[in-house]
Write a protein that holds these residues in place. Structure first.
Motif, PDB file in Angstrom:
ATOM      1  N   THR A  34      22.194 -11.949  33.693  1.00 41.88           N
ATOM      2  CA  THR A  34      21.114 -13.058  33.828  1.00 41.88           C
ATOM      3  C   THR A  34      21.789 -14.128  34.752  1.00 41.88           C
ATOM      4  OG1 THR A  34      19.976 -14.783  32.499  1.00 41.88           O
ATOM      5  CG2 THR A  34      22.228 -14.219  31.957  1.00 41.88           C
ATOM      6  N   THR A  87      22.572 -18.279  36.091  1.00 41.98           N
ATOM      7  CA  THR A  87      23.015 -19.514  35.660  1.00 41.98           C
ATOM      8  C   THR A  87      22.057 -20.312  35.184  1.00 41.98           C
ATOM      9  OG1 THR A  87      22.893 -20.429  38.066  1.00 41.98           O
ATOM     10  CG2 THR A  87      25.089 -19.399  37.174  1.00 41.98           C
ATOM     11  N   ASP A 126      30.872 -17.983  31.606  1.00 49.14           N
ATOM     12  CA  ASP A 126      30.336 -17.304  30.300  1.00 49.14           C
ATOM     13  C   ASP A 126      30.358 -15.850  30.541  1.00 49.14           C
ATOM     14  OD1 ASP A 126      27.940 -20.272  29.963  1.00 49.14           O
ATOM     15  OD2 ASP A 126      30.064 -20.002  29.341  1.00 49.14           O
ATOM     16  N   SER A 127      30.602 -15.247  31.669  1.00 54.56           N
ATOM     17  CA  SER A 127      30.446 -13.877  31.835  1.00 54.56           C
ATOM     18  C   SER A 127      31.670 -13.317  30.969  1.00 54.56           C
ATOM     19  CB  SER A 127      30.566 -13.470  33.384  1.00 54.56           C
ATOM     20  OG  SER A 127      29.286 -13.919  33.977  1.00 54.56           O
ATOM     21  N   GLN A 187      20.205 -19.995  32.357  1.00 55.95           N
ATOM     22  CA  GLN A 187      19.406 -19.304  31.535  1.00 55.95           C
ATOM     23  C   GLN A 187      20.041 -19.275  30.077  1.00 55.95           C
ATOM     24  OE1 GLN A 187      16.450 -17.916  32.519  1.00 55.95           O
ATOM     25  NE2 GLN A 187      16.689 -19.322  34.049  1.00 55.95           N
ATOM     26  N   LEU A 191      28.150  -9.309  29.288  1.00 61.29           N
ATOM     27  CA  LEU A 191      27.254 -10.448  29.774  1.00 61.29           C
ATOM     28  C   LEU A 191      27.747 -10.753  31.036  1.00 61.29           C
ATOM     29  CD1 LEU A 191      24.922 -12.718  29.522  1.00 61.29           C
ATOM     30  CD2 LEU A 191      26.787 -14.312  28.747  1.00 61.29           C
ATOM     31  N   THR A 192      26.712 -10.550  32.023  1.00 57.53           N
ATOM     32  CA  THR A 192      27.135 -11.025  33.282  1.00 57.53           C
ATOM     33  C   THR A 192      26.061 -12.068  34.011  1.00 57.53           C
ATOM     34  OG1 THR A 192      27.967  -8.825  33.877  1.00 57.53           O
ATOM     35  CG2 THR A 192      27.259 -10.224  36.054  1.00 57.53           C
ATOM     36  N   VAL A 193      26.806 -13.220  34.227  1.00 57.31           N
ATOM     37  CA  VAL A 193      25.990 -14.579  34.726  1.00 57.31           C
ATOM     38  C   VAL A 193      26.174 -14.380  36.211  1.00 57.31           C
ATOM     39  CG1 VAL A 193      25.569 -16.908  34.480  1.00 57.31           C
ATOM     40  CG2 VAL A 193      26.311 -15.458  32.586  1.00 57.31           C
ATOM     41  N   LEU A 252      23.756 -21.249  30.626  1.00 56.86           N
ATOM     42  CA  LEU A 252      24.730 -20.275  31.135  1.00 56.86           C
ATOM     43  C   LEU A 252      25.411 -20.906  32.477  1.00 56.86           C
ATOM     44  CD1 LEU A 252      23.239 -16.810  29.926  1.00 56.86           C
ATOM     45  CD2 LEU A 252      25.339 -18.063  28.903  1.00 56.86           C
ATOM     46  N   GLU A 253      26.676 -20.543  32.362  1.00 61.86           N
ATOM     47  CA  GLU A 253      27.492 -20.773  33.484  1.00 61.86           C
ATOM     48  C   GLU A 253      28.303 -19.342  33.966  1.00 61.86           C
ATOM     49  OE1 GLU A 253      30.228 -23.867  32.371  1.00 61.86           O
ATOM     50  OE2 GLU A 253      28.636 -25.187  32.287  1.00 61.86           O
ATOM     51  N   LEU A 254      28.759 -19.385  35.251  1.00 61.08           N
ATOM     52  CA  LEU A 254      29.288 -18.399  35.795  1.00 61.08           C
ATOM     53  C   LEU A 254      30.372 -18.034  34.679  1.00 61.08           C
ATOM     54  CD1 LEU A 254      29.583 -19.082  39.482  1.00 61.08           C
ATOM     55  CD2 LEU A 254      27.940 -17.315  38.342  1.00 61.08           C
TER      56      LEU A 254
END
Lengths: 119, 108
Positions: A13, A15, A85-86, A17, A116-118, A81-83
């Protein structure tokens, strides 16, 4: 197979979101735990629910929230979401887990995780 | 400051060797867990201890509450034991703290 299921397996997803991760515990388990595993911080405890009630809270950000439903499945909501949070997000379940004094009913069974990939 | 320290960080052993992984912690605990994480990422709980010693097959876990130290031993190591072993503690406030893991490689 631990008997704990997590969906989805992978999530990509952007950033800003919001996403929802789902966990179904083993049949009969009343406690659900959420953990985050990132490359730089390792495994971190986020939150525990027991039979629908919040039991313990760890390093869970205010942007994150969780709940456990009457059928005992749990959802972890991640917003804005931030990077950073991946990560891999694991849930685990145990029969009990209230006292945490090492009884066999506190043994945790882990799900396969959601990656999860941001971007 | 880490509440849980593990050593060594990396360990390479020949098949059949006896292996020891150490864990020290600094908080009062209600239980200590040893976890195994395979290269695919899945996590399995190996042991949960609040005192003494537990044995499961070739794996033995011990804990010394007074010294705040636990060890995980693997006897007759096998290549399938190759994994990351993680020590975790649950403190008396129901918080979990994790070590950074020991990456074990067993060579045939």
């Amino acid at each position: 197979d631990s008997g704990v299921t997590q969906t989805p397996k992978h999530l990509i997803t952007a950033t800003g979101q919001r996403v929802t991760l789902r966990c179904s515990p083993r049949s009969g388990d009343l406690s659900v735990y959420w953990y985050q595993q990132s490359l730089d911080q390792g495994l971190q405890f986020l939150i525990q629910y027991y039979n629908g009630e919040e039991r313990a809270k760890g390093n869970i950000l205010e942007r994150f929230s969780a709940q456990q439903f009457p059928d005992l499945h749990s959802e972890l909501n991640l917003s804005s979401l931030e990077l950073g949070d991946s990560a891999l997000y694991f849930c685990a379940s145990s029969v009990d887990g209230r006292a945490g004094v090492g009884r066999s009913t506190d043994t945790q069974y882990f799900g396969p995780g959601t990656r999860l990939t941001v971007l | 400051k880490n509440e849980v320290e593990q050593s060594p960080q990396n360990l390479t052993a020949q098949e059949g060797e006896f292996i020891t992984i150490n864990c020290s912690y600094s908080v009062g605990i209600s239980a200590l867990h040893w976890l195994q994480q395979h290269p695919g990422g899945g996590i399995v709980s190996l042991f949960m201890l609040s005192s003494g010693k537990k044995k499961h097959g070739r794996l033995i876990a011990t804990i010394n509450i007074q010294e705040k130290h636990s060890s995980l031993h693997i006897t007759a190591s096998h290549p399938r034991d190759s994994a990351v072993y993680i020590c975790a503690v649950r403190n008396t406030g129901n918080q979990f703290y994790f070590g950074t893991g020991t990456s074990l490689t067993v060579i045939p």
